[in-house]
Design a protein around this motif. Structure first.
Motif, PDB file in Angstrom:
ATOM      1  N   CYS A  53      -0.711  -7.291  -3.361  1.00  0.00           N
ATOM      2  CA  CYS A  53      -1.750  -6.425  -3.952  1.00  0.00           C
ATOM      3  C   CYS A  53      -1.168  -5.364  -4.873  1.00  0.00           C
ATOM      4  N   CYS A  73      -2.785  -3.095   2.120  1.00  0.00           N
ATOM      5  CA  CYS A  73      -2.978  -4.347   2.832  1.00  0.00           C
ATOM      6  C   CYS A  73      -1.872  -4.511   3.880  1.00  0.00           C
ATOM      7  N   CYS A  97       3.852  -3.898  -3.585  1.00  0.00           N
ATOM      8  CA  CYS A  97       3.396  -4.918  -2.622  1.00  0.00           C
ATOM      9  C   CYS A  97       3.391  -6.293  -3.294  1.00  0.00           C
ATOM     10  N   ARG A 122       0.434  -6.669   3.976  1.00  0.00           N
ATOM     11  CA  ARG A 122       1.729  -6.932   3.353  1.00  0.00           C
ATOM     12  C   ARG A 122       2.331  -5.670   2.725  1.00  0.00           C
ATOM     13  N   CYS A 123       1.483  -4.716   2.323  1.00  0.00           N
ATOM     14  CA  CYS A 123       2.002  -3.434   1.805  1.00  0.00           C
ATOM     15  C   CYS A 123       2.983  -2.844   2.819  1.00  0.00           C
TER      16      CYS A 123
HETATM   17 ZN   LIG Z   1      -0.601  -4.824  -0.349  1.00  0.00          ZN
END
Ligand SMILES: [Zn+2]
Lengths: 71, 279
Positions: free
Chosen positions: B248, B171, B245, B173-174
């Motif tokens: 996720c 994602c 993360c 944010r990862c």
């Molecule tokens: Zn993520």
């Protein structure tokens, strides 16, 4: 040492290399606007001073891009 | 299978001719629901192409009105639209291209309190927002609601995009973790953008949505596609879903949405600049 930066091989004349030092050598103007990935792993900002980069590592500077185009 | 009218067969003939789309793929498009967040530089071209493609329900979110400085790149808005709501302006053009569509407009600020309810009605989300707190909010909400998303960003001559399938691929944010500090983000007067870059990126995002719906090809998952228009160098950077993360990963620290990352001061500034949501 030889490392891959954003897909291109580069020779860095340092025996020891941290993420912080590399950001400095590469003249990254605004490190806050970059996320650093070393061999598929994102490096936590808090670890930049400690995280060592080794021979043949693949480093990606991922740039934050928002809109940039303002009304 | 649904019966296509002669007019529909004609309208969508170039899709139907594609072996990876065909009548089945077009049928999927006609019953698909895509939400476009931001009726700006990225959202406008995406909206026009999705409308032309016959995506049955298209939602479009933006709280702004059209200003003259938008017209250099926000291609669904015309000079006579200045002062009108962006979502209304975009809706008009989409319906002029394809009158049979269901276009849902949301003239509002996306916030932690309203985003999940809005995106829940859609199969795919296109992020065409211009600011980092909203990009992270959209990412987190899509991860929580398990809705695939196309991220897009542009700056000066550069663009980047990635497609996120929650639970399967990395994602936003990862890779990017948290919004950069506001004082590090280039201000409007410093940055600027080549107008056509917005079209390049917005149409890539629209193509990803169409591919997701029809199942054609492979998506930009676990991949950050970047390009620089000065050299026209395109690169695909491999990304990996990060176990740490915050949203996720295996032990998420973000389990509900908050507006905390958007300080009051930023919000005022963004509102003043009139670009809280629209790229
Ligand atoms: Zn993520």
């Amino acid at each position: 040492m030889r490392i891959i930066i954003n897909g291109e091989a580069e020779e860095i004349n340092e025996a020891e290399l941290t993420v912080s030092r590399l950001l400095n050598i590469k003249n990254i103007e605004s490190p806050d606007m970059v996320s650093v990935q070393v061999n598929d792993t994102i490096v936590d900002r808090a670890d930049y001073d400690h995280k060592q980069i080794s021979q043949d590592d693949e480093v990606e500077f991922l740039y934050f891009m928002g809109g940039g185009a303002c009304s | 299978m649904r019966d296509f009218s002669t007019e529909e067969l004609d309208r969508y003939s170039r899709h139907i001719l594609l072996s990876d789309v065909g009548v089945e793929g077009q049928e999927k498009l006609l019953s698909a629901r895509v939400l476009i967040i931001g009726a700006g530089g990225l959202g406008c071209p995406a909206a026009l192409y999705l409308a032309a493609a016959g995506v049955g329900k298209i939602g479009i979110v933006d709280n702004d009105v059209v200003e003259i400085s938008n017209l250099q790149r926000q291609i669904a808005h015309f000079t006579y639209d200045i002062g009108r709501s962006k979502v209304e302006s975009a809706r008009d053009k989409m319906l002029q291209i394809n009158p049979g569509l269901n276009i849902e407009t949301y003239q509002l600020f996306l916030q932690a309190a309203n985003i999940r309810e809005i995106i829940r009605d859609y199969d795919f989300v296109i992020d065409g927002t211009d600011n980092f707190p909203t990009k992270f909010l959209v990412n987190d909400a899509c991860v929580m609601e398990n809705i695939p998303l196309s991220h897009g960003g542009i700056l000066r001559f550069d663009g980047q995009t990635m497609t996120i399938v929650p639970g399967e691929s990395s994602c936003y944010r990862c890779s990017f973790r948290s919004p950069p500090p506001p004082d590090a983000v280039p201000t409007c007067s410093q940055a600027g953008v080549l107008g056509a870059i917005a079209g390049m990126l917005g149409t890539i995002q629209a193509a990803e949505a169409l591919k997701f719906i029809t199942g054609a090809g492979s998506l930009l998952t676990n991949t950050l596609l970047t390009f620089n228009a000065k050299t026209m160098a395109f690169r695909k950077i491999n990304l990996k879903k990060q176990d740490d993360c915050p949203v996720c990963g295996s032990k998420p620290t973000i389990t509900e949405l908050t507006d905390a990352e958007q300080t009051t001061c930023d919000l005022k500034q963004l509102k003043k600049d009139g670009n809280y949501v629209a790229e």
